[in-house]
Design an enzyme around this catalytic site. Sequence first.
Site, PDB file in Angstrom:
ATOM      1  N   GLY A  66      17.300  -4.062   2.813  1.00 36.12           N
ATOM      2  CA  GLY A  66      16.530  -3.286   1.812  1.00 36.12           C
ATOM      3  C   GLY A  66      16.687  -1.962   1.878  1.00 36.12           C
ATOM      4  N   PHE A  70      10.734   2.278   2.829  1.00 36.86           N
ATOM      5  CA  PHE A  70      10.629   1.918   4.136  1.00 36.86           C
ATOM      6  C   PHE A  70      11.826   1.517   4.902  1.00 36.86           C
ATOM      7  CE2 PHE A  70       8.002   0.311   7.816  1.00 36.86           C
ATOM      8  CZ  PHE A  70       7.280   1.329   7.953  1.00 36.86           C
ATOM      9  N   LYS A 164       4.623  -6.492   4.703  1.00 40.55           N
ATOM     10  CA  LYS A 164       3.354  -6.816   4.670  1.00 40.55           C
ATOM     11  C   LYS A 164       2.960  -7.466   3.421  1.00 40.55           C
ATOM     12  CE  LYS A 164       2.777  -2.238   7.144  1.00 40.55           C
ATOM     13  NZ  LYS A 164       2.223  -0.962   7.237  1.00 40.55           N
ATOM     14  N   ALA A 197       6.372   6.148   4.727  1.00 37.32           N
ATOM     15  CA  ALA A 197       7.949   6.245   4.668  1.00 37.32           C
ATOM     16  C   ALA A 197       8.279   7.908   4.668  1.00 37.32           C
ATOM     17  CB  ALA A 197       8.477   5.527   3.592  1.00 37.32           C
ATOM     18  N   LYS A 248      -5.420  -4.569   4.631  1.00 36.80           N
ATOM     19  CA  LYS A 248      -5.496  -3.347   4.496  1.00 36.80           C
ATOM     20  C   LYS A 248      -5.142  -2.805   2.847  1.00 36.80           C
ATOM     21  CE  LYS A 248      -0.966  -1.887   4.864  1.00 36.80           C
ATOM     22  NZ  LYS A 248      -0.281  -0.677   4.297  1.00 36.80           N
ATOM     23  N   ARG A 312       0.417   3.919  -2.438  1.00 34.43           N
ATOM     24  CA  ARG A 312       0.711   3.332  -3.601  1.00 34.43           C
ATOM     25  C   ARG A 312      -0.600   2.369  -3.909  1.00 34.43           C
ATOM     26  NH1 ARG A 312       5.994   2.460  -1.153  1.00 34.43           N
ATOM     27  NH2 ARG A 312       5.200   0.316  -0.939  1.00 34.43           N
TER      28      ARG A 312
END
Length: 400
Positions: A66, A70, A164, A197, A248, A312
């Site tokens: 990816g 991040f 997450k 990030a 969260k 975000r």
Amino acid sequence: MIFPIRIAPIIICWFGVYCMSISAFTAPNTNTRTYCSMMAVQAKTTRLFASNRTPPPYPVRVAVLGGGNFGLALASVLGRKGVPTTLLVRSVDVANSINTEHRHPRYMSHIVLPPAIRATTDPATALSDATYIVHAVPVQFSRAFLNSLKHFVPPNVPVVSASKGIETTSLGFMADILKETLGTDRAYAFLSGPSFAREICEGVATAVVVASEDLELSHDLADLMSSENFRVFSSTDVIGVEVGGAVKNVIALAAGMCEGLGLGTNAMSGLVTRGCAEMRRLGMYLGAKPGTIAGLSGVGDTFGTCFGPLSRNRQFGYRLGKGETMAEILKSTTEVAEGVDTSIALVNFIKNRCKGYRLDLKYPILFGVADILQGNQTPLEGMKGLMNIPIRMESYDERH
């Protein structure tokens, strides 16, 4: 002469080192250079790990799956320590930009990436010699992505997930997705905590936790990734870390709505605190440790996501609170707010897994955010609903 059992291994080890030193000085030049090169690589690997732990007997190489924000951040953490790191990206243009200019052309393009980072679009190139694999693909795309390259993943190589949330289709956490796609014959770890990030890439002080059922893997990863400005703590509480990382983001959506509605600091503080109570209740029901929920991956990550300007999910909720629609917000951004999909999946997960009376009263914030995202009520109606739920003890866990 007969040596005591405890001393004999030391004598043998000393004798072996002595013989290797003699051979290095007496061997031909080519062998000497080869030996010195091997020792240099091993010395570099040794420096990556803490002095009180045994480094692996081979040079460490990491593949990061990816090339989003991040993925770039974790690659930077490793690259700054000189760890050879390969980013697996989708675009040839992105790979070329990273390899030639040491920048990503779209994400955090102002950041210069360490030279130890290379990029490729070829799974075989990225994965064939990996010591560790870091998975940084959003949860909702993870299953299809992992299925597409699982035949390239070497056996027994540990996988570290930085994703997450909960998958909307299976209602599974990343631990479930990884085991179902890559099998159960390898070790998995899960990294979480308050970690934007951009701040990681800029070298701002950051603390996270990495959890694995294999404690030695947690320790090794903590040693490998830790530096003066990036601290990694270890844990064995996988479900606690996963629950914190999922819930969260939903709390952050609610916090953003609260701010967008202009309800003030009192309301925001109360909302986030009550959201953490719901996180704790769900985590403990699933077997999480209270200390994990109160730690970096739970309350710590919640604070960062709810109050941080780079969040975000908070920004998405803020725009909802200001009156924008879901469609308008989604159309205007290319970045993923994991909490949007996770919110609805989380409510379905609770209804399927958590038995009990009036779940909507035990998880009013989680249920309320999902209702807003599904268009069943407005953010203002949702907030009014929270203020009108029946008054009971602050914590269900203390009612006896």
